[in-house]
Motif scaffolding. Structure first.
Motif, PDB file in Angstrom:
ATOM      1  N   LYS A   1       0.858  -1.148  -0.034  1.00 17.78           N
ATOM      2  CA  LYS A   1       0.069   0.056  -0.027  1.00 17.78           C
ATOM      3  C   LYS A   1       0.853   1.108  -0.234  1.00 17.78           C
ATOM      4  O   LYS A   1       0.588   2.269  -0.844  1.00 17.78           O
ATOM      5  N   ILE A   2       1.841   1.201   1.007  1.00 22.24           N
ATOM      6  CA  ILE A   2       2.812   2.615   0.873  1.00 22.24           C
ATOM      7  C   ILE A   2       3.494   2.604  -0.257  1.00 22.24           C
ATOM      8  O   ILE A   2       3.775   3.673  -1.057  1.00 22.24           O
ATOM      9  N   SER A   3       4.246   1.451  -0.837  1.00 24.44           N
ATOM     10  CA  SER A   3       4.694   1.555  -2.327  1.00 24.44           C
ATOM     11  C   SER A   3       3.945   2.021  -3.354  1.00 24.44           C
ATOM     12  O   SER A   3       4.274   2.788  -4.113  1.00 24.44           O
ATOM     13  N   SER A   4       2.627   1.478  -3.459  1.00 23.72           N
ATOM     14  CA  SER A   4       1.642   1.900  -4.584  1.00 23.72           C
ATOM     15  C   SER A   4       1.458   3.415  -4.566  1.00 23.72           C
ATOM     16  O   SER A   4       1.502   4.117  -5.473  1.00 23.72           O
ATOM     17  N   HIS A   5       1.181   3.800  -3.340  1.00 24.10           N
ATOM     18  CA  HIS A   5       1.101   5.338  -2.933  1.00 24.10           C
ATOM     19  C   HIS A   5       2.154   6.128  -3.488  1.00 24.10           C
ATOM     20  O   HIS A   5       2.070   7.086  -4.134  1.00 24.10           O
ATOM     21  N   SER A   6       3.285   5.721  -3.061  1.00 30.17           N
ATOM     22  CA  SER A   6       4.562   6.527  -3.676  1.00 30.17           C
ATOM     23  C   SER A   6       4.931   6.225  -4.975  1.00 30.17           C
ATOM     24  O   SER A   6       5.116   7.400  -5.855  1.00 30.17           O
ATOM     25  N   GLU A   7       4.641   5.377  -5.635  1.00 30.35           N
ATOM     26  CA  GLU A   7       4.798   4.856  -7.024  1.00 30.35           C
ATOM     27  C   GLU A   7       3.762   5.763  -7.921  1.00 30.35           C
ATOM     28  O   GLU A   7       4.023   6.275  -9.120  1.00 30.35           O
ATOM     29  N   GLN A   8       2.716   5.869  -7.592  1.00 25.94           N
ATOM     30  CA  GLN A   8       1.659   6.862  -7.935  1.00 25.94           C
ATOM     31  C   GLN A   8       1.944   8.255  -8.326  1.00 25.94           C
ATOM     32  O   GLN A   8       1.748   8.888  -9.301  1.00 25.94           O
ATOM     33  N   LYS A   9       2.874   8.611  -7.405  1.00 24.35           N
ATOM     34  CA  LYS A   9       3.310  10.197  -7.300  1.00 24.35           C
ATOM     35  C   LYS A   9       4.425  10.212  -8.588  1.00 24.35           C
ATOM     36  O   LYS A   9       4.701  11.102  -8.958  1.00 24.35           O
ATOM     37  N   ARG A  10       5.122   8.942  -8.583  1.00 22.70           N
ATOM     38  CA  ARG A  10       6.491   9.073  -9.338  1.00 22.70           C
ATOM     39  C   ARG A  10       6.193   8.454 -10.854  1.00 22.70           C
ATOM     40  O   ARG A  10       6.924   8.720 -11.704  1.00 22.70           O
ATOM     41  N   MET A  11       5.064   7.947 -11.026  1.00 23.82           N
ATOM     42  CA  MET A  11       4.577   7.592 -12.578  1.00 23.82           C
ATOM     43  C   MET A  11       4.319   8.642 -13.365  1.00 23.82           C
ATOM     44  O   MET A  11       3.795   9.839 -12.994  1.00 23.82           O
TER      45      MET A  11
END
Length: 328
Positions: free
Chosen positions: A47-57
């Motif tokens: 969940k934390i990684s997905s949230h972070s990746e959403q910002k970096r996508m």
């Protein structure tokens, strides 16, 4: 006296048994707690990684409206002829995954990469993933971009969809190029919801990310820059085992069966690039040769490569393709 002795033994034996049972229950409890803790950690990290990746996508391409949803398409190059590339099953980001081949083709062609629903930056859909629906959606996307004459290039399962496509729109497709594309006679195994349901659960719990973390890097040693590889990882985690792709997997068997009744139009140029040594069947080459046995202009090119041959042999594919298209 004997009765007294039996009464003394019974409590002693019962106490020992209870101790063993208690120890086993504690061990079992510890194992259950450890498993639940592990699942909780995997879930939280995901969940934390997905949230972070959403910002970096990073976004790319353009959205076109198809069946009321957004389908992502990239266009590169300004050649007189257009090449439309379709991905294999499960490709996380077609536009980025085909980058080496796009780089080789774009100086000579207008290269269009269509990301079907559930792929890349396109929306998901609940519509059945039948060949008819997928083909119709791809065609609608191209029509909205006013692309009506092109060479179709498909990897893996897109070979099945393309076989239907070239028969439905023969006046639009100038040629077909298969990139280790699937052959109808070599059907995938039947998959039903009982097999995909656990994958949905594992995805929600975050085990898809863990699987990727523990697996080998599919782009290691290939001509992809670090930024592209980072974005590919993000999109793999975003799209892996999504509902649309799992629905496509459930439809795959019936799509193969339907394709068995189809052949390529005799006058359509067909070029196959296929791996020379298929790891699972010795029928790979013969079945592709059968598909073009009646073609006026058909050819099979064997490459020392794996299924994703366009990643490692992009230059060779582009050069051979250009020669094929200019030959009489």
């Amino acid at each position: 006296m004997c009765v007294t002795q039996e009464r003394e033994k019974t409590p002693w034996g019962g106490t020992k048994t209870r101790k063993v049972v208690n120890i086993l229950l504690k061990v079992l409890g510890a194992i259950v707690i450890a498993i639940l803790l592990f699942v909780a950690i995997v879930y939280t990290v995901n969940k934390i990684s997905s949230h972070s990746e959403q910002k970096r996508m990073e976004t790319y391409g353009q959205h076109v409206s198809v069946d009321g949803k957004r389908m992502n398409v990239t266009i590169q190059g300004e050649g007189d002829e257009t090449v439309v590339i379709l991905p294999g099953y499960g490709t996380a980001s077609p536009a980025l995954d085909f980058k080496p081949l796009i780089t080789e083709l774009s100086p000579y062609y207008k290269v269009v990469v269509v990301e079907p629903f559930g792929y890349g930056l396109s929306d998901q859909t609940e519509k059945e993933r039948s060949t008819a629906n997928i083909v119709s959606e791809i065609h609608e996307a191209l029509q909205s971009l006013h692309i009506d004459r092109y060479i179709l290039m498909g990897h893996s399962i897109s070979g099945i969809y393309s076989l239907d496509y070239v028969n439905k729109y023969p006046n639009e497709v100038r040629a077909f190029v298969g990139l280790d594309s699937s052959a109808p006679a070599l059907s995938e195994k039947k998959i039903d919801s009982s097999m995909t349901r656990p994958l949905k659960i594992l995805r929600e719990l975050g085990f898809g990310r863990l699987q990727l973390k523990l697996g080998a890097d599919p782009y290691d040693g290939l001509p992809y820059d670090e930024q592209t590889k980072e974005q590919l990882k993000i999109l793999i985690n975003k799209n892996m085992y999504n509902t649309t792709q799992l629905n496509e997997a459930e439809s795959m068997y019936s799509n193969f069966i339907a394709a068995e009744q189809l052949t390529f139009p005799v006058n359509l140029p067909v070029l196959f690039f296929i791996q020379k040594n298929h790891p699972a069947t010795d029928r790979w080459i013969p079945e592709h040769e059968k598909l073009i046995k009646d073609s006026v202009h058909g050819e099979v090119v064997l490459l020392e490569a794996n299924h994703y041959l366009y990643r490692s042999h992009a230059k060779e594919i582009a050069e051979k393709f250009r020669g094929f298209m200019t030959s009489p």
